[in-house]
Design an enzyme around this catalytic site. Sequence first.
Site, short mmCIF file in Angstrom:
data_model
loop_
_atom_site.label_atom_id
_atom_site.label_comp_id
_atom_site.label_asym_id
_atom_site.label_seq_id
_atom_site.Cartn_x
_atom_site.Cartn_y
_atom_site.Cartn_z
N LYS A 23 15.75 112.66 3.73
CA LYS A 23 16.88 113.17 4.53
C LYS A 23 17.93 112.07 4.73
O LYS A 23 19.12 112.28 4.49
CB LYS A 23 16.36 113.64 5.90
CG LYS A 23 17.48 113.85 6.92
CD LYS A 23 16.94 114.25 8.27
CE LYS A 23 16.57 113.12 9.21
NZ LYS A 23 17.66 112.47 9.92
N ASN A 24 17.47 110.89 5.16
CA ASN A 24 18.42 109.84 5.53
C ASN A 24 19.09 109.20 4.33
O ASN A 24 19.97 108.35 4.47
CB ASN A 24 17.75 108.80 6.42
CG ASN A 24 17.46 109.37 7.80
OD1 ASN A 24 17.97 110.43 8.16
ND2 ASN A 24 16.63 108.68 8.56
N CYS A 119 23.23 110.04 21.88
CA CYS A 119 22.30 111.14 21.65
C CYS A 119 21.04 110.86 22.43
O CYS A 119 20.93 109.81 23.09
CB CYS A 119 22.04 111.35 20.17
SG CYS A 119 20.90 110.20 19.47
N ARG A 124 23.69 104.64 20.74
CA ARG A 124 24.03 104.67 19.32
C ARG A 124 25.53 104.51 19.06
O ARG A 124 26.22 105.43 18.64
CB ARG A 124 23.48 105.94 18.67
CG ARG A 124 21.99 106.04 18.84
CD ARG A 124 21.40 107.21 18.13
NE ARG A 124 21.27 106.99 16.70
CZ ARG A 124 20.78 107.89 15.86
NH1 ARG A 124 20.40 109.05 16.31
NH2 ARG A 124 20.69 107.63 14.58
N ASP A 310 11.32 105.35 13.27
CA ASP A 310 11.19 106.79 13.07
C ASP A 310 9.72 107.24 12.99
O ASP A 310 9.45 108.44 13.00
CB ASP A 310 11.94 107.23 11.80
CG ASP A 310 13.44 107.03 11.94
OD1 ASP A 310 13.91 106.89 13.08
OD2 ASP A 310 14.14 107.01 10.91
N ARG A 402 15.55 119.86 11.67
CA ARG A 402 16.59 118.95 11.16
C ARG A 402 16.04 118.05 10.06
O ARG A 402 16.79 117.62 9.18
CB ARG A 402 17.09 118.04 12.29
CG ARG A 402 17.87 118.76 13.35
CD ARG A 402 18.44 117.78 14.32
NE ARG A 402 19.05 116.68 13.57
CZ ARG A 402 19.23 115.46 14.04
NH1 ARG A 402 18.86 115.15 15.25
NH2 ARG A 402 19.80 114.54 13.29
N1 EPU Z 1 24.27 100.01 16.66
C1 EPU Z 1 25.28 99.48 17.41
N2 EPU Z 1 26.57 99.54 16.89
C2 EPU Z 1 26.83 100.11 15.69
C3 EPU Z 1 25.76 100.64 14.93
C4 EPU Z 1 24.48 100.57 15.43
O1 EPU Z 1 25.09 98.97 18.50
O2 EPU Z 1 28.01 100.14 15.28
C5 EPU Z 1 22.89 99.96 17.19
C6 EPU Z 1 22.41 101.38 17.52
O3 EPU Z 1 22.82 101.79 18.80
C7 EPU Z 1 20.90 101.24 17.39
C8 EPU Z 1 20.73 100.16 16.31
O4 EPU Z 1 22.00 99.51 16.19
O5 EPU Z 1 20.35 100.79 18.59
C9 EPU Z 1 20.31 100.67 14.94
O6 EPU Z 1 21.18 101.71 14.55
P1 EPU Z 1 21.50 102.04 13.01
O7 EPU Z 1 22.97 102.02 12.84
O8 EPU Z 1 20.68 101.16 12.14
O9 EPU Z 1 20.93 103.52 12.90
P2 EPU Z 1 21.66 104.78 12.29
O10 EPU Z 1 22.31 104.47 11.01
O11 EPU Z 1 22.46 105.47 13.34
C10 EPU Z 1 19.58 105.50 10.83
C11 EPU Z 1 18.71 106.73 10.71
C12 EPU Z 1 17.83 106.86 11.93
C13 EPU Z 1 16.98 105.60 12.06
C14 EPU Z 1 17.88 104.35 12.09
C15 EPU Z 1 17.09 103.05 12.11
C16 EPU Z 1 20.12 108.21 9.45
C17 EPU Z 1 20.86 109.49 9.39
N3 EPU Z 1 19.56 107.90 10.61
O12 EPU Z 1 20.37 105.70 11.99
O13 EPU Z 1 16.99 107.98 11.69
O14 EPU Z 1 16.23 105.66 13.26
O15 EPU Z 1 18.74 104.34 10.94
O16 EPU Z 1 16.23 102.99 11.04
O17 EPU Z 1 20.03 107.52 8.46
C18 EPU Z 1 15.72 109.88 12.22
O18 EPU Z 1 15.68 110.16 11.01
O19 EPU Z 1 15.00 110.47 13.08
C19 EPU Z 1 16.63 108.85 12.70
C20 EPU Z 1 17.03 108.75 13.97
#
Ligand code: EPU
Length: 439
Positions: A23-24, A119, A124, A310, A402
């Site tokens: 998915k991701n 969320c 996030r 996750d 989802r």
């Molecule tokens: N963060 C910031 N600022 C930013 C971006 C991130 O502070 O500009 C913080 C976030 O708040 C969080 C941390 O950095 O605390 C990590 O966030 P990241 O950006 O790595 O996560 P993401 O890209 O929003 C993806 C996956 C998540 C998974 C995370 C970590 C997708 C669609 N989602 O999220 O998957 O938990 O990486 O591995 O790729 C799930 O599938 O259930 C899911 C939540």
Amino acid sequence: MAEKFRIQGGECLKGEVQIGGAKNSVLKLLAASILVKGCTKIYNVPQLTDVTIMLQVLSELGAKLEYNKEEKSVTIDSTNISSVTARYELVSKMRASFTILGALISRCKEAIVALPGGCAIGERRVDFHIKGLEALGAKIKIENGCVHAKATKLVGTDLYLDIPSVGATENLMLAAVTAQGSTRIQNAAQEPEIVDLANFLNTIGADISGAGTSEIVINGVKLENFHSAEYTTIPDRIEAGTYMAAVVATRGKAIIRNIYPAHLTFFNDKLIKMGANIKLADPTTIEVSARNRLNSINFITQPYPGFPTDLQAIAMTLLTTANGVGIITESLYENRFMQVPDLRRMGADIHQDRNHAIIKGIKNLTGATVVASDLRAGAALVIAGLMANKETIVEKLHHIDRGYEAFEEKLRSLGAKIKRFEDNNENKINMGVLNESRL
Ligand code: EPU
């Protein structure tokens, strides 16, 4: 009308299960496909609500889409991109649609993408995405809840991420592929989904190296370089880990197909420490089993290759009946223990202090009505239901839908007693009962 799962616990899971596309990963490949002024065909696309939302985003930008159910493929024709807007109603439902920002800036030099907001699992933020795009030369305004990004030209530069954010690495890679000159993303996320996106981008014409390490180098190319291609999404490591945990939780034995074991090294190692047996049958097939009560372990969630956040809720479920005391530290999200109150309702002994959880293993969970508060917490409660005595009802299945394709069918094929049903009486309160009680 609300859909719920009814689970009769206590069955040992046995048999075979096939893992779908990640998915991701696929969500980002779909976003990236708009770089091609032509057709891209992506295979191994799971049928998930998140995928449907991303397809809706692409369709509203002007892309033409064709889904082939048998092939599990989507063909995206992005010859004409007529809009640069991803609206709030879609982005708020699925944060990953924010990845369209980087792709639109590359393709159209303009993007209006709604800010996803926080969320359930945490705040996030998207500040790294914004700062990185600005460093590449985009002018960004936040107006009416949207990011409005414009760039007459993007110029490659050195970018450093404070945290190896998956989403920021992806958005910046997508923007940098058409920037003039080279971009270096330091402290980049190293997840397999990042590597998959880089491989896809290279397949359609980009020049990216270093994906999968903490430093990614992107040599910008002209938009005209991007061309039609076919690509197969990697298997979903979190889905694979979920089925492995379900098998181990019920002391079963199963073959898991279409898995890249190397993507789950840390998780597999912890499962083995808990007492599971994992055998490699061939490069994309494993056999997983457990015979006895599991042992407790401690772990800290970390960016890849550390223990995946996750799979944290799912691993916590295993610890609820393991021998001894296990400690979990959640280091990525500030609110990702939402499964705890429901696991407690099933009898689990969990003490939570901020981002630490101490789980004292008990003999058995007992069935109860519980609520899926997010995708992975929902999957964790389903596994708890499979482990528990008697019946468990899991509510709010839209969270689970989802990210898990045909969850109950796959679990049933392993012998689980799980059924989806529609509860028509959910909101009816029997007023007669209140009158009779004469309160
Ligand atoms: N963060 C910031 N600022 C930013 C971006 C991130 O502070 O500009 C913080 C976030 O708040 C969080 C941390 O950095 O605390 C990590 O966030 P990241 O950006 O790595 O996560 P993401 O890209 O929003 C993806 C996956 C998540 C998974 C995370 C970590 C997708 C669609 N989602 O999220 O998957 O938990 O990486 O591995 O790729 C799930 O599938 O259930 C899911 C939540």
